[in-house]
Design an enzyme around this catalytic site. Structure first.
Site, PDB file in Angstrom:
ATOM      1  N   HIS A 104      -1.355  -5.884   3.224  1.00 25.62           N
ATOM      2  CA  HIS A 104      -0.794  -5.441   2.190  1.00 25.62           C
ATOM      3  C   HIS A 104      -0.965  -3.887   1.585  1.00 25.62           C
ATOM      4  O   HIS A 104      -2.012  -3.434   2.320  1.00 25.62           O
ATOM      5  CB  HIS A 104      -1.256  -6.226   0.823  1.00 25.62           C
ATOM      6  CG  HIS A 104      -2.883  -6.169   0.586  1.00 25.62           C
ATOM      7  ND1 HIS A 104      -3.543  -7.144   1.200  1.00 25.62           N
ATOM      8  CD2 HIS A 104      -3.562  -5.599   0.071  1.00 25.62           C
ATOM      9  CE1 HIS A 104      -4.687  -7.281   0.869  1.00 25.62           C
ATOM     10  NE2 HIS A 104      -4.901  -5.949   0.283  1.00 25.62           N
ATOM     11  N   GLU A 163       5.647   5.551   1.851  1.00 21.35           N
ATOM     12  CA  GLU A 163       6.827   5.963   2.388  1.00 21.35           C
ATOM     13  C   GLU A 163       7.652   4.614   2.555  1.00 21.35           C
ATOM     14  O   GLU A 163       7.193   3.686   3.581  1.00 21.35           O
ATOM     15  CB  GLU A 163       6.576   6.632   3.672  1.00 21.35           C
ATOM     16  CG  GLU A 163       7.650   6.937   4.475  1.00 21.35           C
ATOM     17  CD  GLU A 163       7.500   7.620   6.033  1.00 21.35           C
ATOM     18  OE1 GLU A 163       8.654   7.733   6.543  1.00 21.35           O
ATOM     19  OE2 GLU A 163       6.381   7.864   6.385  1.00 21.35           O
ATOM     20  N   HIS A 182      -0.332   8.507   3.852  1.00 18.65           N
ATOM     21  CA  HIS A 182       0.675   7.587   3.484  1.00 18.65           C
ATOM     22  C   HIS A 182       0.730   6.265   4.287  1.00 18.65           C
ATOM     23  O   HIS A 182       0.063   6.324   5.490  1.00 18.65           O
ATOM     24  CB  HIS A 182       2.102   8.210   3.456  1.00 18.65           C
ATOM     25  CG  HIS A 182       2.738   8.684   4.627  1.00 18.65           C
ATOM     26  ND1 HIS A 182       2.914   9.755   5.082  1.00 18.65           N
ATOM     27  CD2 HIS A 182       3.212   7.842   5.481  1.00 18.65           C
ATOM     28  CE1 HIS A 182       3.501   9.841   6.418  1.00 18.65           C
ATOM     29  NE2 HIS A 182       3.981   8.627   6.437  1.00 18.65           N
ATOM     30  N   GLU A 200      -1.203  -5.906  -3.616  1.00 21.75           N
ATOM     31  CA  GLU A 200      -2.299  -6.506  -4.493  1.00 21.75           C
ATOM     32  C   GLU A 200      -2.715  -5.540  -5.689  1.00 21.75           C
ATOM     33  O   GLU A 200      -2.339  -4.257  -5.722  1.00 21.75           O
ATOM     34  CB  GLU A 200      -3.630  -6.362  -3.611  1.00 21.75           C
ATOM     35  CG  GLU A 200      -5.081  -7.082  -4.099  1.00 21.75           C
ATOM     36  CD  GLU A 200      -6.038  -6.829  -3.475  1.00 21.75           C
ATOM     37  OE1 GLU A 200      -7.124  -7.497  -3.601  1.00 21.75           O
ATOM     38  OE2 GLU A 200      -6.162  -6.286  -2.379  1.00 21.75           O
TER      39      GLU A 200
END
Length: 302
Positions: free
Chosen positions: A251, A223, A169, A297
Protein backbone atom coordinates in the site's frame (compact mmCIF):
# COMPACT_ATOMS: atom_id res chain seq x y z
CA UNK A 1 -17.16 21.79 18.36
CA UNK A 2 -16.58 19.05 15.77
CA UNK A 3 -12.96 18.28 14.89
CA UNK A 4 -11.81 19.58 11.52
CA UNK A 5 -9.14 18.53 9.07
CA UNK A 6 -6.99 20.43 6.57
CA UNK A 7 -5.83 18.49 3.52
CA UNK A 8 -3.03 21.00 2.93
CA UNK A 9 -1.25 19.42 5.92
CA UNK A 10 -1.50 15.84 4.62
CA UNK A 11 1.60 13.91 3.58
CA UNK A 12 2.16 10.94 1.27
CA UNK A 13 4.02 9.29 4.11
CA UNK A 14 5.21 5.87 2.95
CA UNK A 15 5.05 2.99 0.52
CA UNK A 16 4.98 -0.59 1.78
CA UNK A 17 6.43 -3.63 0.04
CA UNK A 18 6.88 -7.16 1.40
CA UNK A 19 10.38 -8.59 1.49
CA UNK A 20 11.59 -12.19 1.72
CA UNK A 21 14.89 -11.66 3.60
CA UNK A 22 14.79 -8.60 5.83
CA UNK A 23 18.51 -8.62 6.61
CA UNK A 24 19.38 -8.68 2.92
CA UNK A 25 16.88 -5.94 2.04
CA UNK A 26 17.98 -3.69 4.91
CA UNK A 27 21.59 -4.08 3.87
CA UNK A 28 20.70 -3.26 0.26
CA UNK A 29 18.75 -0.09 1.01
CA UNK A 30 21.04 1.21 3.78
CA UNK A 31 24.53 0.18 2.69
CA UNK A 32 24.04 0.59 -1.06
CA UNK A 33 21.54 3.44 -1.34
CA UNK A 34 22.35 5.18 1.93
CA UNK A 35 18.88 5.08 3.45
CA UNK A 36 18.52 5.06 7.23
CA UNK A 37 16.39 2.77 9.40
CA UNK A 38 14.32 5.42 11.20
CA UNK A 39 11.83 3.14 12.96
CA UNK A 40 11.05 -0.55 13.41
CA UNK A 41 8.13 -2.43 14.93
CA UNK A 42 8.38 -6.13 15.76
CA UNK A 43 5.18 -8.13 16.36
CA UNK A 44 6.39 -11.41 17.89
CA UNK A 45 2.86 -12.67 18.53
CA UNK A 46 1.86 -12.23 14.89
CA UNK A 47 5.29 -13.20 13.50
CA UNK A 48 6.04 -10.15 11.38
CA UNK A 49 7.97 -6.89 11.52
CA UNK A 50 7.74 -3.45 9.91
CA UNK A 51 10.93 -1.54 9.10
CA UNK A 52 10.78 2.11 8.04
CA UNK A 53 13.59 3.51 5.88
CA UNK A 54 14.24 7.02 4.59
CA UNK A 55 16.94 9.26 3.22
CA UNK A 56 17.95 11.12 6.36
CA UNK A 57 21.44 12.56 5.85
CA UNK A 58 22.25 16.15 6.70
CA UNK A 59 21.16 17.32 3.25
CA UNK A 60 18.07 15.09 3.04
CA UNK A 61 14.77 16.80 2.30
CA UNK A 62 13.13 15.60 5.54
CA UNK A 63 16.21 15.19 7.73
CA UNK A 64 15.25 14.69 11.37
CA UNK A 65 11.50 15.14 10.81
CA UNK A 66 9.22 12.96 12.96
CA UNK A 67 8.25 9.79 11.07
CA UNK A 68 4.52 10.48 10.71
CA UNK A 69 5.09 14.03 9.45
CA UNK A 70 7.51 13.26 6.66
CA UNK A 71 7.32 11.99 3.10
CA UNK A 72 9.54 9.57 1.23
CA UNK A 73 9.49 6.59 3.61
CA UNK A 74 9.86 2.98 2.45
CA UNK A 75 8.21 0.39 4.70
CA UNK A 76 9.52 -3.17 4.47
CA UNK A 77 7.14 -5.82 5.80
CA UNK A 78 8.79 -9.11 6.75
CA UNK A 79 6.81 -12.21 7.65
CA UNK A 80 9.02 -14.38 9.86
CA UNK A 81 10.46 -17.44 8.16
CA UNK A 82 10.13 -16.38 4.53
CA UNK A 83 13.91 -16.00 4.30
CA UNK A 84 14.17 -19.80 4.70
CA UNK A 85 11.88 -20.57 1.76
CA UNK A 86 13.25 -21.59 -1.63
CA UNK A 87 13.01 -19.26 -4.61
CA UNK A 88 11.12 -15.97 -4.98
CA UNK A 89 8.31 -15.34 -2.51
CA UNK A 90 6.81 -12.10 -3.81
CA UNK A 91 5.84 -10.66 -7.20
CA UNK A 92 7.09 -7.24 -8.29
CA UNK A 93 3.84 -6.22 -10.01
CA UNK A 94 5.21 -6.01 -13.54
CA UNK A 95 4.30 -9.39 -14.98
CA UNK A 96 0.91 -10.91 -15.81
CA UNK A 97 -1.27 -12.00 -14.11
CA UNK A 98 -0.05 -9.81 -11.23
CA UNK A 99 0.57 -6.53 -13.04
CA UNK A 100 -0.39 -3.48 -11.02
CA UNK A 101 2.33 -1.89 -8.90
CA UNK A 102 5.19 -0.76 -11.11
CA UNK A 103 8.11 0.67 -9.17
CA UNK A 104 9.50 3.08 -6.64
CA UNK A 105 11.72 5.90 -7.90
CA UNK A 106 14.77 7.61 -6.43
CA UNK A 107 15.98 10.91 -7.84
CA UNK A 108 19.75 11.38 -7.82
CA UNK A 109 22.14 14.31 -8.20
CA UNK A 110 24.26 12.70 -10.93
CA UNK A 111 22.62 9.78 -12.68
CA UNK A 112 25.69 8.62 -14.64
CA UNK A 113 27.81 8.60 -11.50
CA UNK A 114 25.02 6.97 -9.47
CA UNK A 115 24.58 4.14 -11.98
CA UNK A 116 28.33 3.54 -12.13
CA UNK A 117 28.42 3.44 -8.33
CA UNK A 118 25.53 0.94 -8.20
CA UNK A 119 27.22 -1.28 -10.78
CA UNK A 120 30.37 -1.24 -8.63
CA UNK A 121 28.20 -2.56 -5.79
CA UNK A 122 26.98 -5.43 -8.03
CA UNK A 123 23.42 -4.10 -8.15
CA UNK A 124 21.38 -5.77 -10.89
CA UNK A 125 19.65 -3.60 -13.48
CA UNK A 126 16.38 -4.07 -15.34
CA UNK A 127 17.42 -1.21 -17.61
CA UNK A 128 20.77 0.56 -17.78
CA UNK A 129 21.14 4.11 -19.08
CA UNK A 130 22.52 2.75 -22.35
CA UNK A 131 19.55 0.41 -22.92
CA UNK A 132 16.62 1.36 -25.16
CA UNK A 133 15.62 4.80 -26.40
CA UNK A 134 15.35 6.57 -23.05
CA UNK A 135 18.95 7.36 -22.09
CA UNK A 136 18.05 9.57 -19.11
CA UNK A 137 16.52 6.94 -16.81
CA UNK A 138 17.57 3.57 -15.44
CA UNK A 139 15.90 0.80 -13.45
CA UNK A 140 17.77 -1.06 -10.72
CA UNK A 141 16.50 -4.26 -9.08
CA UNK A 142 16.31 -4.84 -5.34
CA UNK A 143 16.75 -8.30 -3.69
CA UNK A 144 13.08 -9.17 -4.29
CA UNK A 145 13.22 -7.99 -7.91
CA UNK A 146 11.21 -4.84 -7.24
CA UNK A 147 12.05 -2.14 -9.78
CA UNK A 148 13.74 1.09 -8.63
CA UNK A 149 13.62 3.83 -11.23
CA UNK A 150 16.51 6.30 -11.19
CA UNK A 151 15.97 9.84 -12.49
CA UNK A 152 17.97 13.06 -12.36
CA UNK A 153 17.32 15.93 -9.99
CA UNK A 154 17.19 19.43 -11.45
CA UNK A 155 20.73 20.40 -10.48
CA UNK A 156 23.54 18.05 -11.42
CA UNK A 157 26.49 17.60 -9.08
CA UNK A 158 29.97 16.58 -10.21
CA UNK A 159 29.54 13.19 -8.58
CA UNK A 160 26.60 11.34 -7.05
CA UNK A 161 26.22 11.47 -3.26
CA UNK A 162 23.71 9.09 -1.68
CA UNK A 163 22.94 11.61 1.07
CA UNK A 164 21.37 13.79 -1.65
CA UNK A 165 19.16 11.00 -3.06
CA UNK A 166 15.40 11.33 -2.63
CA UNK A 167 12.54 8.85 -2.65
CA UNK A 168 10.72 10.67 -5.41
CA UNK A 169 7.65 8.63 -6.31
CA UNK A 170 5.70 5.39 -6.33
CA UNK A 171 4.07 4.15 -9.53
CA UNK A 172 0.90 2.09 -9.89
CA UNK A 173 -1.05 1.28 -13.04
CA UNK A 174 -4.68 2.38 -13.24
CA UNK A 175 -7.55 1.24 -15.41
CA UNK A 176 -9.44 4.54 -15.73
CA UNK A 177 -7.36 7.67 -15.11
CA UNK A 178 -10.26 10.06 -14.67
CA UNK A 179 -11.82 7.86 -11.98
CA UNK A 180 -8.45 7.46 -10.23
CA UNK A 181 -7.62 11.18 -10.42
CA UNK A 182 -11.00 12.02 -8.89
CA UNK A 183 -10.35 9.60 -6.03
CA UNK A 184 -6.91 10.95 -5.13
CA UNK A 185 -8.08 14.53 -5.46
CA UNK A 186 -10.69 13.69 -2.80
CA UNK A 187 -7.72 12.79 -0.58
CA UNK A 188 -6.39 16.30 -1.14
CA UNK A 189 -3.73 15.46 -3.73
CA UNK A 190 -3.16 17.72 -6.72
CA UNK A 191 -2.12 16.86 -10.27
CA UNK A 192 1.34 18.43 -10.55
CA UNK A 193 2.46 17.02 -13.91
CA UNK A 194 1.29 14.90 -16.84
CA UNK A 195 3.25 13.19 -19.59
CA UNK A 196 1.69 11.72 -22.75
CA UNK A 197 3.55 9.06 -24.74
CA UNK A 198 1.65 8.51 -28.03
CA UNK A 199 4.21 6.07 -29.44
CA UNK A 200 3.84 3.79 -26.42
CA UNK A 201 0.13 4.59 -26.03
CA UNK A 202 0.32 5.49 -22.37
CA UNK A 203 0.06 8.55 -20.11
CA UNK A 204 1.74 9.29 -16.79
CA UNK A 205 -0.03 11.38 -14.15
CA UNK A 206 1.88 12.75 -11.15
CA UNK A 207 -0.02 13.68 -7.97
CA UNK A 208 1.23 15.11 -4.69
CA UNK A 209 0.35 17.24 -1.71
CA UNK A 210 1.28 20.97 -1.78
CA UNK A 211 5.01 21.70 -1.86
CA UNK A 212 7.35 24.35 -3.24
CA UNK A 213 9.73 21.68 -4.55
CA UNK A 214 9.93 20.89 -8.27
CA UNK A 215 8.85 17.39 -9.33
CA UNK A 216 12.30 15.81 -9.70
CA UNK A 217 13.57 17.39 -6.48
CA UNK A 218 10.82 16.38 -4.11
CA UNK A 219 9.51 13.33 -2.26
CA UNK A 220 5.97 12.04 -1.77
CA UNK A 221 4.70 11.76 -5.35
CA UNK A 222 2.23 9.19 -6.67
CA UNK A 223 2.59 8.30 -10.35
CA UNK A 224 -0.45 6.81 -12.07
CA UNK A 225 0.31 4.99 -15.33
CA UNK A 226 -2.54 4.62 -17.79
CA UNK A 227 -2.18 2.30 -20.77
CA UNK A 228 -4.63 3.62 -23.32
CA UNK A 229 -7.80 1.60 -23.75
CA UNK A 230 -7.82 -0.22 -20.39
CA UNK A 231 -10.76 1.95 -19.30
CA UNK A 232 -12.89 0.16 -21.92
CA UNK A 233 -12.13 -3.33 -20.59
CA UNK A 234 -14.62 -5.24 -18.48
CA UNK A 235 -13.89 -5.94 -14.82
CA UNK A 236 -10.65 -5.50 -12.91
CA UNK A 237 -7.52 -4.99 -14.98
CA UNK A 238 -4.77 -4.85 -12.35
CA UNK A 239 -3.70 -6.81 -9.25
CA UNK A 240 -3.41 -4.81 -6.01
CA UNK A 241 -0.57 -6.87 -4.52
CA UNK A 242 -2.68 -8.05 -1.57
CA UNK A 243 -5.41 -10.32 -2.91
CA UNK A 244 -5.05 -14.05 -3.45
CA UNK A 245 -2.09 -16.24 -2.57
CA UNK A 246 0.47 -14.21 -4.52
CA UNK A 247 1.46 -10.90 -2.93
CA UNK A 248 4.16 -8.23 -3.10
CA UNK A 249 3.32 -4.53 -3.00
CA UNK A 250 1.13 -3.62 -0.04
CA UNK A 251 0.00 0.00 0.00
CA UNK A 252 0.77 3.68 0.09
CA UNK A 253 0.06 5.58 3.30
CA UNK A 254 -1.09 9.15 3.85
CA UNK A 255 -0.69 10.88 7.21
CA UNK A 256 -3.35 13.38 8.27
CA UNK A 257 -3.71 16.06 10.94
CA UNK A 258 -6.84 14.56 12.56
CA UNK A 259 -7.66 10.98 11.64
CA UNK A 260 -11.21 10.99 13.00
CA UNK A 261 -12.14 14.12 11.06
CA UNK A 262 -10.29 13.00 7.93
CA UNK A 263 -11.97 9.58 7.86
CA UNK A 264 -15.38 11.18 8.45
CA UNK A 265 -14.72 13.45 5.47
CA UNK A 266 -13.58 10.54 3.29
CA UNK A 267 -16.77 8.68 4.22
CA UNK A 268 -18.89 11.74 3.41
CA UNK A 269 -17.22 11.87 0.00
CA UNK A 270 -18.34 8.30 -0.65
CA UNK A 271 -14.90 6.67 -0.57
CA UNK A 272 -14.66 2.93 0.07
CA UNK A 273 -12.90 1.52 3.14
CA UNK A 274 -10.98 -1.73 3.48
CA UNK A 275 -10.79 -1.06 7.23
CA UNK A 276 -12.54 1.69 9.17
CA UNK A 277 -11.14 3.07 12.41
CA UNK A 278 -13.72 1.07 14.37
CA UNK A 279 -12.81 -2.26 12.71
CA UNK A 280 -10.46 -4.73 14.39
CA UNK A 281 -8.04 -4.11 17.24
CA UNK A 282 -6.10 -1.20 15.79
CA UNK A 283 -8.32 1.85 16.26
CA UNK A 284 -5.74 4.39 15.13
CA UNK A 285 -5.35 3.39 11.46
CA UNK A 286 -7.74 3.01 8.54
CA UNK A 287 -7.42 1.65 5.01
CA UNK A 288 -9.19 3.04 1.98
CA UNK A 289 -9.67 1.28 -1.36
CA UNK A 290 -8.97 3.20 -4.55
CA UNK A 291 -10.84 2.50 -7.84
CA UNK A 292 -8.36 -0.28 -8.75
CA UNK A 293 -8.61 -1.82 -5.27
CA UNK A 294 -5.16 -0.59 -4.19
CA UNK A 295 -4.95 -0.05 -0.44
CA UNK A 296 -4.35 3.42 1.00
CA UNK A 297 -3.45 3.43 4.68
CA UNK A 298 -4.42 6.48 6.77
CA UNK A 299 -2.48 7.39 9.93
CA UNK A 300 -2.43 10.44 12.17
CA UNK A 301 0.52 12.80 12.43
CA UNK A 302 2.04 12.90 15.89
Amino acid sequence: MAATTNANTYKLNHTMIRVKDLEKSLKFYTEVFGMKLIDQWVFEENQFSLSFLAFDGASALHHGVERSKREGILELTHNFGTEKEEGPIYVNGNNDPHRGFGHICFSVDNIESACAYLESKDVAFKKKLSDGKMKSIAFALDPDNYWIELISQDEKQAKAHTESFRFNHTMVRVKDPQTSLAFYEKLGMKLIDKSDHPNGEFTLYFLAYPSNQTRHNREGILELTHNWGTEKQEGAVYHNGNDGDTKGYGHICISVDNIQAACAEFENKGLSFKKKLTDGRMKDIAFLLDPDNYWVEVIEQK
